[in-house]
Scaffold this motif. Structure first.
Motif, mmCIF file in Angstrom:
data_model
loop_
_atom_site.group_PDB
_atom_site.id
_atom_site.type_symbol
_atom_site.label_atom_id
_atom_site.label_comp_id
_atom_site.label_asym_id
_atom_site.label_seq_id
_atom_site.Cartn_x
_atom_site.Cartn_y
_atom_site.Cartn_z
ATOM 1 N N GLY A 30 -0.735 -1.320 -3.354
ATOM 2 C CA GLY A 30 -1.218 -0.461 -2.516
ATOM 3 C C GLY A 30 -3.031 -1.368 -2.701
ATOM 4 O O GLY A 30 -3.878 -0.635 -2.384
ATOM 5 N N LYS A 31 -2.216 -2.439 -2.032
ATOM 6 C CA LYS A 31 -3.517 -3.603 -1.873
ATOM 7 C C LYS A 31 -3.980 -2.727 -0.865
ATOM 8 O O LYS A 31 -5.323 -2.616 -0.653
ATOM 9 C CB LYS A 31 -3.626 -4.461 -2.180
ATOM 10 C CG LYS A 31 -4.565 -5.456 -1.354
ATOM 11 C CD LYS A 31 -4.270 -6.856 -3.015
ATOM 12 C CE LYS A 31 -3.447 -7.759 -2.628
ATOM 13 N NZ LYS A 31 -2.942 -8.015 -1.870
ATOM 14 N N SER A 32 -3.834 -2.944 0.171
ATOM 15 C CA SER A 32 -4.225 -2.492 2.128
ATOM 16 C C SER A 32 -4.409 -1.105 1.688
ATOM 17 O O SER A 32 -5.929 -1.669 2.540
ATOM 18 C CB SER A 32 -2.653 -2.879 2.931
ATOM 19 O OG SER A 32 -1.749 -4.647 2.118
ATOM 20 N N SER A 33 -3.840 -0.491 0.490
ATOM 21 C CA SER A 33 -5.084 0.855 1.033
ATOM 22 C C SER A 33 -5.957 0.758 0.682
ATOM 23 O O SER A 33 -7.045 2.041 1.382
ATOM 24 C CB SER A 33 -3.525 2.075 0.954
ATOM 25 O OG SER A 33 -2.088 1.813 1.055
ATOM 26 N N SER A 50 1.484 -2.230 4.012
ATOM 27 C CA SER A 50 3.066 -2.790 4.063
ATOM 28 C C SER A 50 2.867 -3.525 4.911
ATOM 29 O O SER A 50 4.221 -3.781 5.684
ATOM 30 C CB SER A 50 3.928 -1.003 4.369
ATOM 31 O OG SER A 50 3.316 -0.152 3.632
ATOM 32 N N ASP A 108 -3.899 9.375 -8.417
ATOM 33 C CA ASP A 108 -2.936 11.111 -7.689
ATOM 34 C C ASP A 108 -1.580 10.898 -8.065
ATOM 35 O O ASP A 108 -1.179 12.102 -8.006
ATOM 36 C CB ASP A 108 -3.059 10.296 -6.024
ATOM 37 C CG ASP A 108 -2.601 10.158 -5.537
ATOM 38 O OD1 ASP A 108 -2.274 10.292 -4.455
ATOM 39 O OD2 ASP A 108 -3.141 9.074 -5.712
ATOM 40 N N LYS A 109 -0.476 9.719 -8.179
ATOM 41 C CA LYS A 109 0.499 10.209 -8.442
ATOM 42 C C LYS A 109 0.505 10.092 -9.982
ATOM 43 O O LYS A 109 2.124 10.648 -10.270
ATOM 44 C CB LYS A 109 0.967 8.315 -8.101
ATOM 45 C CG LYS A 109 1.157 9.095 -6.540
ATOM 46 C CD LYS A 109 2.583 8.111 -6.002
ATOM 47 C CE LYS A 109 2.875 7.876 -4.687
ATOM 48 N NZ LYS A 109 3.881 7.715 -4.577
ATOM 49 N N LYS A 127 -3.518 4.374 -7.148
ATOM 50 C CA LYS A 127 -1.981 5.515 -7.078
ATOM 51 C C LYS A 127 -2.454 6.071 -8.064
ATOM 52 O O LYS A 127 -1.404 7.080 -8.953
ATOM 53 C CB LYS A 127 -0.913 5.137 -6.841
ATOM 54 C CG LYS A 127 -1.046 4.093 -6.035
ATOM 55 C CD LYS A 127 0.509 3.837 -5.537
ATOM 56 C CE LYS A 127 1.214 2.423 -5.198
ATOM 57 N NZ LYS A 127 2.274 2.297 -4.366
ATOM 58 N N ASN A 140 2.724 -3.671 -3.128
ATOM 59 C CA ASN A 140 3.365 -2.648 -3.133
ATOM 60 C C ASN A 140 2.059 -1.508 -4.184
ATOM 61 O O ASN A 140 2.640 -0.541 -4.233
ATOM 62 C CB ASN A 140 4.301 -1.944 -3.049
ATOM 63 C CG ASN A 140 5.285 -0.744 -2.544
ATOM 64 O OD1 ASN A 140 4.474 -0.777 -1.444
ATOM 65 N ND2 ASN A 140 5.609 -0.377 -3.390
ATOM 66 N N SER A 189 -6.465 5.565 -3.060
ATOM 67 C CA SER A 189 -7.341 5.538 -2.512
ATOM 68 C C SER A 189 -6.634 7.132 -0.619
ATOM 69 O O SER A 189 -7.742 6.801 0.060
ATOM 70 C CB SER A 189 -6.063 4.467 -1.932
ATOM 71 O OG SER A 189 -6.001 3.267 -2.141
#
Ligand code: GDP
Length: 222
Positions: A59-62, A77, A169-170, A167, A57, A202
Motif C-alpha cells: 500500500g506504499k503508492s496509495s 500497483s 481499515d482492513k 490498511k 502491494n 490511506s
C-alpha cells in the motif's frame, strides 16, 4: 501524578501547531525530481530525506498519494519487481520523499535484484541527509521475513527507521492491537528502530496527519 499515557505523549509531540504546518506543507507543491536506477544519478540531496520501503502491494503508492492528497504522485500497483528505481519527490524547500521499489517479490530477475541491492546498500550507507526510512507493513500480515531482512540491512547501515502499519481499515481493532503489540516487541530489540509506530489507512485517512507531522519534525531538525 500518574505517568502520561502513550497517547498523551503523542499529543505533546504532534501539537496542533505542528499538525497544521504539516498539513500546509503537503497541500503545497510536491515535485517529482527523478527516478534513479544507478547511484551516480542521485539528485543533490535536500536537507532532510525520508524514504518509504515495504513489500510489494503493502500500500506504499496509495500511502504516498494519500499523504500528498493527490491521485498520481506515485503510480499505484506498478508491476511488482519491475521498477527498480529510487523515485525522489521534493516537498517544499527542505523535505525530500524517496519511494523505494517494493521488495519480497520472488519472480524478479536475479541479476536485477543483485544490482538493485548494491544500489540500495550504497544509498543507505552513503546518504547523510537520509534521516529516516519508513518501513511499511500490512496491518493484516505483521512483520514478514522480507521485512526482517530490510530491518537487518537498516540496523547494519545505522539508518534510523520506523514502522508504518498500512490498511488499518482492513482489520478489526482487537486484531490491530495484537499486531501493534507484536511489532513493538520485535522492534524493541533492534538498534536503529524508532519505538513509535504509525498506524495508517490511506482509504480512511487514519494516521496521515501524524505521519506528515513526523516528517515536519524531522525536517525541523535538519
Ligand atoms: P504498493 O504495491 O505497495 O504500491 O501498493 P498499492 O498502493 O498499489 O496498494 C495495493 C492494493 O492495496 C491496492 O489494491 C490498493 O487499493 C489497496 N490499498 C492500499 N492502501 C489501502 C488502505 O489503506 N485500505 C484498503 N482497504 N486498501 C488499500
Amino acid at each position: 501524578m500518574a505517568e502520561p499515557t502513550f497517547e498523551e505523549k503523542l499529543e505533546d509531540i504532534f501539537t496542533p501547531e505542528v499538525l497544521e504546518r504539516a498539513r500546509k506543507l503537503f497541500a503545497g507543491e510536491i515535485t517529482f525530481l527523478r527516478g534513479v536506477p544507478r547511484l551516480q544519478d542521485l539528485p543533490e540531496a535536500m536537507p532532510c530525506e525520508v524514504a518509504f520501503a515495504g513489500r510489494s502491494n503493502v500500500g506504499k503508492s496509495s500511502l504516498l498519494n494519500a499523504l500528498g492528497g493527490r491521485k498520481n504522485l506515485a503510480r499505484t500497483s506498478s508491476t511488482p519487481g519491475r521498477t527498480r528505481e529510487l523515485n525522489f519527490f521534493a516537498v517544499g524547500e527542505k523535505l525530500c520523499l524517496v519511494d523505494m521499489p517494493g521488495y519480497g517479490y520472488a519472480k524478479a530477475d536475479k541479476a536485477l535484484v543483485e544490482g538493485w541491492q548494491t544500489l540500495l546498500k550504497n544509498y543507505l550507507r552513503g546518504r547523510r541527509e537520509l534521516k529516516r526510512v519508513f518501513v511499511l507493513v500490512d496491518s493484516r500480515h505483521g512483520l514478514k521475513s522480507a521485512d526482517l531482512e530490510m530491518m537487518d540491512l537498516l540496523d547494519g547501515s545505522a539508518v534510523n527507521y520506523q514502522i508504518v502499519l498500512t490498511k488499518a481499515d482492513k482489520i478489526k481493532p482487537s486484531a490491530l492491537t495484537k499486531v501493534i503489540d507484536s511489532v513493538k516487541a520485535a522492534i524493541s530489540k533492534r538498534a536503529a528502530a524508532h519505538p513509535r509506530l504509525h498506524v495508517t489507512s490511506s482509504e480512511r485517512g487514519d494516521g496521515l496527519a501524524e505521519l506528515r507531522a513526523e516528517m515536519v519534525l524531522l525536517s525541523d531538525l535538519a
